[in-house]
Design a protein around this motif. Structure first.
Motif, PDB file in Angstrom:
ATOM      1  N   VAL A  90     -40.131 -97.125  50.780  1.00 49.59           N
ATOM      2  CA  VAL A  90     -39.128 -97.223  49.710  1.00 49.59           C
ATOM      3  C   VAL A  90     -39.356 -96.023  48.800  1.00 49.59           C
ATOM      4  O   VAL A  90     -40.458 -95.829  48.281  1.00 49.59           O
ATOM      5  N   SER A 103     -42.956 -97.911  47.444  1.00 50.91           N
ATOM      6  CA  SER A 103     -43.675 -98.933  48.209  1.00 50.91           C
ATOM      7  C   SER A 103     -43.676 -98.580  49.689  1.00 50.91           C
ATOM      8  O   SER A 103     -42.767 -97.897  50.172  1.00 50.91           O
ATOM      9  N   PHE A 111     -36.730-106.264  52.265  1.00 53.78           N
ATOM     10  CA  PHE A 111     -36.181-105.317  51.289  1.00 53.78           C
ATOM     11  C   PHE A 111     -34.652-105.375  51.335  1.00 53.78           C
ATOM     12  O   PHE A 111     -34.075-105.976  52.236  1.00 53.78           O
ATOM     13  N   SER A 115     -29.621-105.312  45.338  1.00 52.07           N
ATOM     14  CA  SER A 115     -28.189-105.058  45.134  1.00 52.07           C
ATOM     15  C   SER A 115     -27.340-106.263  45.549  1.00 52.07           C
ATOM     16  O   SER A 115     -26.178-106.362  45.165  1.00 52.07           O
ATOM     17  N   SER A 123     -30.889 -99.447  44.911  1.00 52.25           N
ATOM     18  CA  SER A 123     -31.733 -98.853  43.867  1.00 52.25           C
ATOM     19  C   SER A 123     -32.640 -97.745  44.396  1.00 52.25           C
ATOM     20  O   SER A 123     -33.219 -96.999  43.610  1.00 52.25           O
ATOM     21  N   ALA A 124     -32.808 -97.636  45.699  1.00 53.41           N
ATOM     22  CA  ALA A 124     -33.723 -96.633  46.273  1.00 53.41           C
ATOM     23  C   ALA A 124     -33.347 -96.427  47.737  1.00 53.41           C
ATOM     24  O   ALA A 124     -32.547 -97.183  48.293  1.00 53.41           O
TER      25      ALA A 124
HETATM   26  P1  CMP Z   1     -31.738-102.643  47.007  1.00 54.04           P
HETATM   27  O1  CMP Z   1     -31.589-102.097  45.627  1.00 54.04           O
HETATM   28  O2  CMP Z   1     -30.656-103.497  47.524  1.00 54.04           O
HETATM   29  O3  CMP Z   1     -31.985-101.426  48.015  1.00 54.04           O
HETATM   30  C1  CMP Z   1     -33.194-100.671  47.874  1.00 54.04           C
HETATM   31  C2  CMP Z   1     -34.337-101.643  48.002  1.00 54.04           C
HETATM   32  O4  CMP Z   1     -35.628-101.084  47.796  1.00 54.04           O
HETATM   33  C3  CMP Z   1     -34.263-102.705  46.892  1.00 54.04           C
HETATM   34  O5  CMP Z   1     -33.118-103.492  47.082  1.00 54.04           O
HETATM   35  C4  CMP Z   1     -35.605-103.360  47.055  1.00 54.04           C
HETATM   36  O6  CMP Z   1     -35.604-104.263  48.120  1.00 54.04           O
HETATM   37  C5  CMP Z   1     -36.477-102.148  47.397  1.00 54.04           C
HETATM   38  N1  CMP Z   1     -37.224-101.694  46.191  1.00 54.04           N
HETATM   39  C6  CMP Z   1     -36.733-101.085  45.104  1.00 54.04           C
HETATM   40  N2  CMP Z   1     -37.729-100.832  44.226  1.00 54.04           N
HETATM   41  C7  CMP Z   1     -38.866-101.285  44.775  1.00 54.04           C
HETATM   42  C8  CMP Z   1     -40.239-101.300  44.366  1.00 54.04           C
HETATM   43  N3  CMP Z   1     -40.630-100.786  43.195  1.00 54.04           N
HETATM   44  N4  CMP Z   1     -41.143-101.873  45.200  1.00 54.04           N
HETATM   45  C9  CMP Z   1     -40.761-102.385  46.403  1.00 54.04           C
HETATM   46  N5  CMP Z   1     -39.486-102.387  46.840  1.00 54.04           N
HETATM   47  C10 CMP Z   1     -38.544-101.847  46.038  1.00 54.04           C
END
Ligand code: CMP
Length: 260
Positions: A90, A103, A111, A115, A123-124
Motif C-alpha cells: 500500500v 503497509s 484492503f 472507499s 486513498s492509496a
Molecule cells: P481504499 O481507500 O478503498 O483503497 C486503498 C486502500 O489502501 C484502502 O482502501 C485501505 O484498504 C488501504 N490503506 C490505506 N491506508 C492504509 C494504511 N495506512 N495501512 C494499511 N492499509 C491502508
C-alpha cells in the motif's frame, strides 16, 4: 459490477504499469481453498460457518501479475479484496515521485474497504509485489452480506481501529524519533510480523532493500544505508544472504526506547 483491477491514475513519475489486460479471473477455483482463505483472514475471524459460506458464494478470484496496480489512488472504489496468496504494497507517491509505503500486506490480509464506506476515492495505490491471487468482494455484496451477518461489520471496525492505531504510532514516530530509532522500530516490527525464530533471533526471509526501508520510514536511502550498516557493525542485526536476523539485543533496545 466490474470488480475490475484498477488502471492506475499515475502521477507523472510513478513507476507503475497498467495491468488491466493481464488480470485473469479464475473460474472453477477450488471452493475449499476460497473457504479456507476466508476462514483464516483476520477480518472474518470467528464468523459462524453460515457467514463464511455466504462470503464464499459472493467472492471472485483474481490472479494479478507482479507490478500490477490492483487499486489506483483517486479512482472510485467498487470492491474490496482479501489476499489468497502473494503480497501487496500500500503506497502513496509524492509530486516528485517519492514513495511512502503505508503497509505491506500478505496472505489473509484485506484492503480496499475504505472507499466502500466513505464513498471517497481510493486513498492509496495497492500494488502486487509478487504474483498474487485475490478474492474480490463487490461493495454491493459486502453490504448485503453485512445485513445478514453484522458480526462482519464489527470485525471491520476492529480492523480499521488497528490500522488507525498503527497510523498514530507512525505519526508519533515521525514527530518524535530520529531516523535511527525509526529504523530500529521498523526492523523489530518486521521481525515480529514476518520473522521465524532462529538461534540468533528472528529471521526475516526476504530482507527489504535499503530503499524499501527508506520508503517505509520516510527517509532517504543514503541515510538508511549509514544507519543500517552501523546496526550491523554493532551486531544488532545480521544480514545473512537474502535474509536478515533481528537479534534479541535490537528488540531490547527498541523496548527500552519505548519505555524511556
Ligand atoms: P481504499 O481507500 O478503498 O483503497 C486503498 C486502500 O489502501 C484502502 O482502501 C485501505 O484498504 C488501504 N490503506 C490505506 N491506508 C492504509 C494504511 N495506512 N495501512 C494499511 N492499509 C491502508
Amino acid at each position: 459490477m466490474s470488480l475490475g483491477i484498477a488502471r492506475p491514475a499515475a502521477p507523472p513519475v510513478m513507476p507503475v504499469r497498467s495491468t488491466t489486460p493481464e488480470v485473469r479471473t479464475t473460474i472453477g477455483e477450488d471452493p475449499a481453498r476460497i473457504r479456507a482463505t476466508i476462514a483464516r483472514a483476520p477480518l472474518f475471524a470467528a464468523l459462524p460457518i453460515t457467514a463464511i459460506e455466504d462470503l464464499t458464494g459472493r467472492v471472485q478470484v483474481r490472479k494479478v501479475p507482479v507490478g500490477s496496480a490492483v487499486v489506483a489512488q483517486d479512482e472510485p472504489g467498487d470492491a474490496m479484496f482479501v489476499i489468497m496468496s502473494g503480497r501487496i504494497k500500500v503506497v502513496m507517491f509524492g509530486e516528485s515521485g517519492r514513495e511512502v509505503t503505508l503497509s505491506l500486506l500478505r496472505s489473509g490480509d484485506s484492503f480496499g474497504e475504505m472507499s466502500l464506506f466513505d464513498q471517497g476515492p481510493r486513498s492509496a495505490h495497492c500494488l502486487a509485489i509478487e504474483p498474487t491471487t485475490l478474492l474480490a468482494l463487490s461493495r454491493e455484496d459486502l453490504m448485503r452480506h453485512m445485513q445478514a451477518h453484522p458480526r462482519t461489520a464489527v470485525n471491520l471496525l476492529g480492523e480499521m481501529a488497528r490500522r488507525l492505531r498503527r497510523a498514530d504510532e507512525t505519526i508519533a514516530q515521525l514527530a518524535l524519533c530520529d531516523v535511527n530509532e525509526r529504523l530500529i522500530h521498523r526492523l523489530v516490527a518486521l521481525g515480529r510480523e514476518e520473522g521465524a525464530s532462529g538461534p540468533d533471533g528472528l529471521v526475516v526471509r526476504r530482507r527489504p532493500t535499503q530503499q524499501e526501508l527508506a520508503n517505509m520510514i520516510g527517509s532517504c536511502r543514503e541515510t538508511i544505508s549509514r544507519a543500517f550498516n552501523q546496526l550491523a557493525r554493532d551486531g544488532l542485526i545480521i544480514p545473512r544472504g537474502r535474509s536478515l536476523v533481528v537479534t534479541p539485543a535490537l528488540i531490547e533496545r527498541a523496548e527500552k526506547k519505548k519505555a524511556a
